[in-house]
Design a protein around this motif. Structure first.
Motif, PDB file in Angstrom:
ATOM      1  N   ASP A 171       6.425   3.251 -14.316  1.00  0.00           N
ATOM      2  CA  ASP A 171       5.799   2.061 -14.881  1.00  0.00           C
ATOM      3  C   ASP A 171       6.644   0.849 -14.488  1.00  0.00           C
ATOM      4  N   TYR A 172       6.111   0.034 -13.593  1.00  0.00           N
ATOM      5  CA  TYR A 172       6.842  -1.128 -13.088  1.00  0.00           C
ATOM      6  C   TYR A 172       6.336  -2.440 -13.688  1.00  0.00           C
ATOM      7  N   THR A 176       2.518  -4.802  -8.410  1.00  0.00           N
ATOM      8  CA  THR A 176       1.541  -4.167  -7.538  1.00  0.00           C
ATOM      9  C   THR A 176       2.226  -3.458  -6.367  1.00  0.00           C
ATOM     10  N   LEU A 177       1.447  -2.611  -5.684  1.00  0.00           N
ATOM     11  CA  LEU A 177       1.961  -1.869  -4.540  1.00  0.00           C
ATOM     12  C   LEU A 177       2.412  -2.819  -3.433  1.00  0.00           C
ATOM     13  N   ALA A 178       3.476  -2.418  -2.735  1.00  0.00           N
ATOM     14  CA  ALA A 178       3.992  -3.219  -1.623  1.00  0.00           C
ATOM     15  C   ALA A 178       4.093  -2.344  -0.374  1.00  0.00           C
ATOM     16  N   PHE A 179       3.791  -2.939   0.771  1.00  0.00           N
ATOM     17  CA  PHE A 179       3.840  -2.255   2.065  1.00  0.00           C
ATOM     18  C   PHE A 179       4.782  -3.043   2.977  1.00  0.00           C
ATOM     19  N   GLU A 261      -3.293  13.864  -7.777  1.00  0.00           N
ATOM     20  CA  GLU A 261      -4.300  13.755  -6.731  1.00  0.00           C
ATOM     21  C   GLU A 261      -5.257  12.581  -6.955  1.00  0.00           C
ATOM     22  N   GLN A 262      -4.835  11.589  -7.718  1.00  0.00           N
ATOM     23  CA  GLN A 262      -5.624  10.378  -7.916  1.00  0.00           C
ATOM     24  C   GLN A 262      -5.626   9.552  -6.639  1.00  0.00           C
ATOM     25  N   ASN A 285      -2.629  -1.125  -8.395  1.00  0.00           N
ATOM     26  CA  ASN A 285      -1.635  -0.073  -8.571  1.00  0.00           C
ATOM     27  C   ASN A 285      -2.277   1.045  -9.383  1.00  0.00           C
ATOM     28  N   PHE A 286      -1.574   2.155  -9.552  1.00  0.00           N
ATOM     29  CA  PHE A 286      -2.187   3.331 -10.170  1.00  0.00           C
ATOM     30  C   PHE A 286      -2.340   3.221 -11.689  1.00  0.00           C
ATOM     31  N   LEU A 287      -1.550   2.399 -12.354  1.00  0.00           N
ATOM     32  CA  LEU A 287      -1.684   2.263 -13.802  1.00  0.00           C
ATOM     33  C   LEU A 287      -2.526   1.047 -14.149  1.00  0.00           C
TER      34      LEU A 287
END
Length: 287
Positions: A171-172, A176-179, A261-262, A285-287
């Motif tokens: 839990d961040y 959001t996701l970073a690439f 597997e989400q 993000n996933f959450l």
């Protein structure tokens, strides 16, 4: 006999309930449900034993980046040096990079007994890391976080500890996701580190979709197609695609988590005019 008849409504209620449970379970199984995935949360529930050591500076972040490829991010928020190298039993050839655990110790006078959350960012291949059933080679900061406040040095001086650990969701706090695109990327080849996956934290697969690729059909007609292309795990948290031709940005990235597997899609996250060495943030993000 009268007793048996009077209990029939209860029997049918029990029987009906069983059928509903079995039906629900059957539906879950048909959709890939696995019980071990159901209870992963930010609070630890299933604790196990492990060994623990620390490396790097006493108040540091272990090594610069480690074998997962996170680079300088390990010392910065949201990792904030609360990171760990892991033995072979949990590292899983780098597929567990990004997974989160809670760790705590109770068997040393300086142990607080309170759990601290750490993220897998590195690999510890030998020694006790390989011989222990599970082993955490923590950063100095993370090791000290298990101590009674003010006794961090005393705990680090203890060296090899027996600890308890539990897998938890990452839990961040809404990050959001970073690439982070690898410096060796070009118009025909792309590789990037994926950071800050909330929820499971680790990844089973990554796909890339171009905005449109120009292809020639069997009738020599040129058409624009868009399809998901499977990326390969290069090493650690780095995923790559050798496109075999010029990539057509913007690029969308599809991530499938290792634990539950989400699946999640970061749409058009790599923009037109993307550059090697740059970091691009998604809106999801996933959450």
């Amino acid at each position: 006999m009268l007793s048996s008849v009077s209990n029939l409504p209860h029997f049918f209620l029990f029987y009906t309930s069983c059928l509903l449970v079995l039906s629900s379970l059957s539906n879950h199984l048909c959709h890939g449900f696995r019980p071990r995935h159901f209870n992963l949360s930010t609070a630890a529930t299933h604790w196990s034993n492990a060994g623990a050591t620390w490396y790097g500076a006493p108040d540091g972040f272990g090594s610069d980046g480690g074998s997962c490829g996170y680079g300088e991010s390990v010392s910065q928020a949201p990792f904030s040096s609360m990171v760990t190298g892991i033995g072979p039993s949990l590292y899983n050839s780098g597929k567990e990079c990004g997974a989160c655990y809670q760790v705590k110790c109770t068997k040393h006078p300086s142990c607080s007994g309170k759990p601290a959350r750490v993220v897998i960012t590195d690999f510890c291949p030998g020694g006790v890391c390989a011989s222990d059933r599970a082993h955490f080679d923590l950063s100095g900061t993370a090791f000290g976080a298990m101590a009674v406040p003010g006794q961090e040095k005393l705990l680090r001086d203890a060296g090899n500890l027996e600890i308890r650990f539990a897998r938890v969701a990452c839990d961040y706090a809404g990050k959001t996701l970073a690439f982070h695109v690898d410096q060796g990327s070009n118009s025909n080849y792309i590789a990037f580190v994926i950071e800050f996956e909330e929820g499971d934290g680790d990844l089973a697969g990554v796909g890339l979709m171009e905005t449109g690729s120009l292809k020639t059909t069997s009738n020599n007609e040129q058409v624009i197609t868009a399809e998901w292309r499977k990326m390969q795990q290069s090493w650690g948290a780095v995923w790559k695609l050798d496109a075999g031709g010029e990539l057509q940005p913007p690029l969308s990235i599809r991530l499938t988590s290792q634990y539950s597997e989400q699946t999640l899609v970061a749409k058009n996250v790599i923009p037109v005019g993307w550059k090697p060495g740059a970091t691009y943030r998604s809106l999801v993000n996933f959450l």
